[in-house]
Design a protein around this motif. Structure first.
Motif, mmCIF file in Angstrom:
data_model
loop_
_atom_site.group_PDB
_atom_site.id
_atom_site.type_symbol
_atom_site.label_atom_id
_atom_site.label_comp_id
_atom_site.label_asym_id
_atom_site.label_seq_id
_atom_site.Cartn_x
_atom_site.Cartn_y
_atom_site.Cartn_z
ATOM 1 N N GLN A 244 -1.259 -25.310 -52.013
ATOM 2 C CA GLN A 244 -0.175 -25.870 -52.799
ATOM 3 C C GLN A 244 0.407 -27.072 -52.054
ATOM 4 O O GLN A 244 0.098 -27.288 -50.879
ATOM 5 N N HIS A 379 5.570 -22.445 -55.874
ATOM 6 C CA HIS A 379 4.954 -23.062 -57.052
ATOM 7 C C HIS A 379 4.371 -21.941 -57.911
ATOM 8 O O HIS A 379 3.203 -21.583 -57.764
ATOM 9 N N GLY A 442 -6.189 -20.742 -57.265
ATOM 10 C CA GLY A 442 -5.167 -21.742 -57.537
ATOM 11 C C GLY A 442 -5.148 -22.148 -58.990
ATOM 12 O O GLY A 442 -6.019 -21.788 -59.786
#
Length: 473
Positions: A244, A379, A442
């Protein structure tokens, strides 16, 4: 599942493999992407991404064994979240062992459900992960059970797993020290420190003359409690979590500012946070209070097992576990309380995604009041309630009702516990390139961006795998 059903699975799976042979040529020269169930026909280990880039479940099949690295829950939009409530695929019921890179729900949250469905093989993890796993899973089971008693649009809700499933799952764990080679049937397993979370590890598995390294989110070099990751070992294949954006050094000040704004309005602040991970948030709150950067507010850690996680970290510090910094510390706010007060306070509750857990009750109560504040850290996965709040939605659907969002929402971004793209790229490229690198765990945009960086800056063959994709290692 009956004993007869369990005994019939290997035969059924073998028949399926014989019946479905499909493969396609890899876009990278010299590699073959297998998309069927014919792993046993190939001499090299076969790797299957169960969930693609979005979930930490990687199945490694060798002629002698089937190992699952990561046994995580899905996070994201409702369609993806609902996959957590479905039975595991047949491949998972024929496993010889499960390997857990960390105790987080993204790496270990599906294990109790797998055990509830009848699987009962060995589970390998580091001592730190083994210590935190009962805390994290028991906390999730309690919160899932509380959620299941509420309104569900499709009828009575059933939690993915219960406390008794957690107890059976934890009993299967076999701790393996960092740097120790553990021999399995036809394979060898080794853990190395990855940082970011207590006990978190990269995993190297060697089988059939080939080696694969699985590296979850890497810890930042400046982590306040944990030492940096061990260097990446050489391997033929690398499976690497997409990093991230890096943390913000001004985050404590921005957090303090959000708290001050809520207090001036006469409101409280709620922070969605997991049971494992709340230790650094609570330490930051204590440090800010001691420095008089925020007022001495009551702090509610509304997590059935949150304090147990803090105690695991304190024990690790007292026993000088080698993955900890010598100057690291975990501190609790002086005014830690057990019930919601009728005055301004800070409330920390899970789950961090705000898709389930006790935080939903606090959000239902606090979001309509403009005096209150919500702080979103990190995030969050797109589609989760935490991500919707960070994106500025004006109403949030919770337990079948739309709740107006009048409270101030402050999205602070990464907390600095995990390595950003630059650090992750430096860690990966410090060792000779693998034949292929797969970027997983991700969101699509950062995953593809990191794969592109590996290709452009390191000259690697880097791929973002599809859901269910199979490749030869």
């Amino acid at each position: 599942m009956s004993d007869a059903q369990q005994g019939s699975r290997p035969a059924a799976l073998s028949a399926a493999r014989r019946a479905s042979v499909r493969y396609r040529t890899s876009p990278w020269p010299g590699r073959l992407h297998v998309t069927g169930h014919q792993a046993a026909l190939y001499p090299d280990p076969v790797l299957t991404f169960l969930g693609g880039a979005g979930c930490a479940r990687c199945l490694l099949e060798t002629p002698a064994s089937k190992l699952l690295v990561g046994c995580g829950l899905f996070a994201g939009p409702d369609a993806l979240w609902r996959r957590n409530f479905s039975p595991g695929p047949d491949e998972l019921h024929a496993l010889d062992a499960v390997v857990l890179p960390s105790a987080g729900l993204g790496h270990a949250g599906f294990l109790p459900q797998l055990v509830a469905e009848g699987w009962h093989g060995p589970v390998f993890a580091t001592p730190g992960t083994a210590a935190l796993l009962p805390v994290v899973l028991a906390d999730a089971a309690k919160q899932f059970e509380e959620d299941s008693a509420r309104w569900c649009p499709s009828g009575p809700a059933v939690p993915p797993f219960r406390a008794e499933d957690v107890a059976r799952a934890v009993a299967l764990v076999r701790p393996v020290e960092f740097g120790t080679l553990r021999q399995l049937d036809g394979a060898a397993l080794e853990f190395g420190r990855s940082g970011g979370r207590l006990g978190a590890a990269w995993v190297r598995i060697r089988a059939g003359g080939r080696s694969v390294v699985f590296a979850g989110p890497l810890g930042a070099a400046g982590h306040p409690l944990l030492r940096p990751p061990d260097p990446r070992p050489r391997s033929d294949v690398l499976v690497l979590a997409a990093p991230q954006p890096p943390g913000d050094s001004h985050l404590p000040g921005r957090f303090a500012a959000a708290v001050h704004r809520a207090v001036r309005r006469g409101g409280s602040v709620v922070v969605p946070a997991a049971a494992a991970g709340a230790e650094l948030l609570l330490t930051m709150v204590r440090d800010l209070t001691d420095a008089q950067q925020i007022p001495p507010l009551p702090v509610l850690l509304d997590s059935p097992a949150g304090l147990a996680g803090i105690e695991v970290h304190r024990r690790a510090l007292a026993e000088r576990w080698p993955e900890l910094r010598q100057d690291g510390r975990v501190g609790l706010p002086d005014r830690l309380i057990e019930q919601v007060p009728d005055r301004p306070s800070i409330i920390v509750a899970g789950l961090a995604t705000a898709d389930s857990g006790r935080v939903l009750g606090h959000l239902t109560r606090m979001l309509p009041d403009p005096r209150n504040g919500v702080v979103v850290l990190g995030h969050p996965e797109p589609g989760t309630r935490a991500a919707q709040l960070a994106d500025g939605v004006r109403q949030l659907k919770i337990h079948g009702h739309y709740v107006p969002v009048r409270a101030e929402v402050t999205a602070l971004g990464a907390t600095g516990e995990f390595a950003g793209p630059g650090e992750a790229l430096a860690w990966a490229s410090a060792t000779p390139a693998p034949e292929t690198a797969f970027v997983v765990e991700g969101e699509p945009v950062p995953a593809h961006a990191f794969a592109k960086a590996l290709r452009a800056e390191a000259g690697w063959c880097a791929v973002v795998p599809e859901d269910g994709e199979r490749v030869l290692c």
